[in-house]
Scaffold this motif. Structure first.
Motif, PDB file in Angstrom:
ATOM      1  N   LYS A 161      -2.904  -2.976   2.308  1.00 56.52           N
ATOM      2  CA  LYS A 161      -1.685  -2.584   1.606  1.00 56.52           C
ATOM      3  C   LYS A 161      -0.544  -2.427   2.612  1.00 56.52           C
ATOM      4  O   LYS A 161      -0.755  -1.947   3.730  1.00 56.52           O
ATOM      5  CB  LYS A 161      -1.903  -1.278   0.845  1.00 56.52           C
ATOM      6  CG  LYS A 161      -2.906  -1.393  -0.293  1.00 56.52           C
ATOM      7  CD  LYS A 161      -3.062  -0.064  -1.033  1.00 56.52           C
ATOM      8  CE  LYS A 161      -4.056  -0.197  -2.178  1.00 56.52           C
ATOM      9  NZ  LYS A 161      -4.239   1.092  -2.911  1.00 56.52           N
ATOM     10  N   GLU A 219       3.540  -1.258   3.514  1.00 57.64           N
ATOM     11  CA  GLU A 219       4.782  -0.535   3.232  1.00 57.64           C
ATOM     12  C   GLU A 219       5.716  -0.770   4.403  1.00 57.64           C
ATOM     13  O   GLU A 219       5.289  -0.705   5.565  1.00 57.64           O
ATOM     14  CB  GLU A 219       4.526   0.954   3.048  1.00 57.64           C
ATOM     15  CG  GLU A 219       5.784   1.756   2.725  1.00 57.64           C
ATOM     16  CD  GLU A 219       5.539   3.249   2.618  1.00 57.64           C
ATOM     17  OE1 GLU A 219       6.529   4.007   2.502  1.00 57.64           O
ATOM     18  OE2 GLU A 219       4.364   3.667   2.658  1.00 57.64           O
ATOM     19  N   ASP A 228       9.518   0.052   6.381  1.00 56.48           N
ATOM     20  CA  ASP A 228      10.684   0.914   6.542  1.00 56.48           C
ATOM     21  C   ASP A 228      11.636   0.160   7.455  1.00 56.48           C
ATOM     22  O   ASP A 228      11.428   0.089   8.669  1.00 56.48           O
ATOM     23  CB  ASP A 228      10.279   2.259   7.143  1.00 56.48           C
ATOM     24  CG  ASP A 228      11.397   3.292   7.058  1.00 56.48           C
ATOM     25  OD1 ASP A 228      12.331   3.081   6.258  1.00 56.48           O
ATOM     26  OD2 ASP A 228      11.335   4.298   7.790  1.00 56.48           O
ATOM     27  N   LYS A 269      12.027   6.890   7.084  1.00 51.39           N
ATOM     28  CA  LYS A 269      10.861   7.651   6.654  1.00 51.39           C
ATOM     29  C   LYS A 269      10.495   8.719   7.679  1.00 51.39           C
ATOM     30  O   LYS A 269      10.095   9.832   7.319  1.00 51.39           O
ATOM     31  CB  LYS A 269       9.680   6.696   6.438  1.00 51.39           C
ATOM     32  CG  LYS A 269       8.409   7.362   5.930  1.00 51.39           C
ATOM     33  CD  LYS A 269       7.311   6.332   5.640  1.00 51.39           C
ATOM     34  CE  LYS A 269       6.052   7.010   5.130  1.00 51.39           C
ATOM     35  NZ  LYS A 269       4.994   6.022   4.781  1.00 51.39           N
TER      36      LYS A 269
END
Length: 457
Positions: A145, A147, A149, A160
């Motif tokens: 997965k 993510e 920033d 973040k």
């Protein structure tokens, strides 16, 4: 940023429409990376440079880097496939460098991967490395997965996490004081957990420009409290906050090449990656500049062996570029060095850039003289090609203009005299003034210019 690029879906379309990679990159108006979120100077860039060598320096890394967060069962398998270096079982609370090569063994980029105690992997550095990892995570069938920033320059809102780097001979004392005695003994490239003003933080132990230091990070909501505590503790340690002018010059002393031209523009194997890459990526927007000229993009590439990463290659595993790098390790052509530019010649170029008509030199910005995303100036020995000069600027600690360079192995001995050709002949870019190429004498020195106090364990 050229609005024309957004007519195209991806890098592959851009290159076909604009005459290939060299012509495209040579026409880009993008200059060197501008570091967002911090002022150019807090005091003055000379004092700020000196702080990481003789005092203590505080560098704010919260805004300019792209963070790629990875979780899932296959993260380590992904990193091992993409990265040429050894990962082993990569335990928690460790940092590792990640170095990536193309299928034919040229350098794509490198950065740092953090593996924190919550079992999250964070890849950070120039976008070339995180883009390459993300592409394979999305297309390679990995159970991962993602993510992201993004850097402040391409997104709005707060980051973040905060990232504060503390460097210099007194860095350990400063961080220990700021932590109120909670700072554990952290080994090199390990991550420690402690608190500052009641806030939980983590820190990677590393070094820069010959001095030890820490990269402290935590949730953005605590950034001001942590920053204030570091500034307060730094009052007795000659702390200087480092601004956007001095920050990129750290590489001149540490020997890290931050922005080599990534080896993505040339081969059929890279076509899927070019089709994945949108016009917003730096690899599409970036510019190619300097006195080194070739119509073949491969001539601008570097390989991991010549930039000093040969010792980290793990041939016991399968990774992208393995077969080609096995050949390059046995047949090195060039070596990374620091070139120390001749003071008289530098001053003459500065004079010609400002006070002379007709044969004006390319202007030298200070402290960083780079004027393109990918800077490539030709290096000569006895009138013949001997290498390239890549990242150039002034170091107050060395009291000299330095450039990170690759030179032919036979010219890599410290003290060897070479010539750097400074300027951009026949420039097509409006961001570069018309100029004549000027030759600058230089001497070969070691890279890193200042030897590190601690090495990889």
């Amino acid at each position: 940023m050229s609005a024309e690029l957004f007519k195209y879906k991806n890098l592959e379309e851009v290159l076909k429409a604009r005459g290939g990679p060299v012509k495209h990159l040579r026409s880009s108006t993008l200059g060197p990376y501008v570091f967002p979120g911090v002022p150019p100077e807090y005091t003055n860039w000379r004092a700020e440079q000196q702080a990481w060598k003789t005092g203590t320096a505080l560098l704010n890394l919260s805004y300019h880097m792209r963070d790629l967060y990875l979780t899932g069962l296959d993260v380590l398998r992904l990193l091992s496939k993409v990265g040429l270096n050894k990962f082993g079982d990569f335990p928690k609370n460790r940092g590792k460098q990640i170095i990536a090569a193309s299928h034919d063994g040229y350098l794509i980029g490198d950065g740092i991967c953090f593996h924190t105690s919550d079992d999250v992997y964070r890849v950070v550095g120039p976008p070339m490395i995180s883009d390459w990892v993300q592409f394979h995570a999305e297309t390679g069938g990995f159970d991962v997965k993602i993510e992201t920033d993004e850097a402040l320059s391409v997104r709005s809102g707060d980051p973040k996490i905060f990232i504060y780097q503390v460097q210099g001979p007194m860095a350990l004392n400063l961080v220990s004081d700021a932590s109120g005695g909670t700072l554990p003994d952290i080994r090199f490239f390990h991550i420690g957990e402690f608190s500052i003003q009641g806030c939980a933080v983590r820190a990677l132990r590393h070094g820069m420009a010959g001095a030890p230091g820490f990269e402290i990070f935590g949730p953005w909501k605590d950034h001001q409290k942590i920053l204030s505590a570091l500034e307060k503790a730094g009052e007795k340690y000659q702390l200087h906050k480092v601004g956007a002018l001095a920050y990129p010059t750290t590489t001149l002393e540490s020997g890290w090449m931050p922005l080599p031209c990534p080896a993505i523009y040339h081969s059929d194997e890279m076509k899927p990656y070019r089709e994945w890459m949108t016009p917003m990526h730096l690899e599409v927007l970036g510019s190619l500049g300097g006195s080194f000229e070739s119509d073949n993009i491969i001539d601008y590439y570097m390989d991991p062996v010549e930039v000093g990463y040969g010792q980290f290659i793990d041939f016991s595993k399968d990774f992208i570029g393995r077969e080609a790098l096995a050949h390059k390790v046995k047949n090195p052509r060039r070596k990374k060095v620091t070139l120390v530019w001749n003071e008289e010649d530098v001053l003459e170029v500065m004079h010609h850039s400002l006070y002379t008509n007709g044969s004006a030199s390319k202007f030298m910005n200070l402290p960083l003289a780079v004027y393109s995303t990918f800077q490539y100036d030709e290096v000569l020995k006895d009138g013949k090609a001997a290498g390239i000069s890549q990242y150039v600027g002034f170091s107050s600690n060395a009291q000299a203009m330095l450039s990170l360079s690759l030179v032919n192995i036979e010219f890599s001995e410290p003290g060897t005299e070479v010539i750097v050709r400074w300027g951009e002949p026949n420039t097509q870019r409006p961001t570069v003034e018309r100029n004549s190429v000027h030759e600058i004498r230089a001497k070969v020195a070691q890279a890193p210019y200042f030897q590190k106090l601690i090495k990889h364990g």
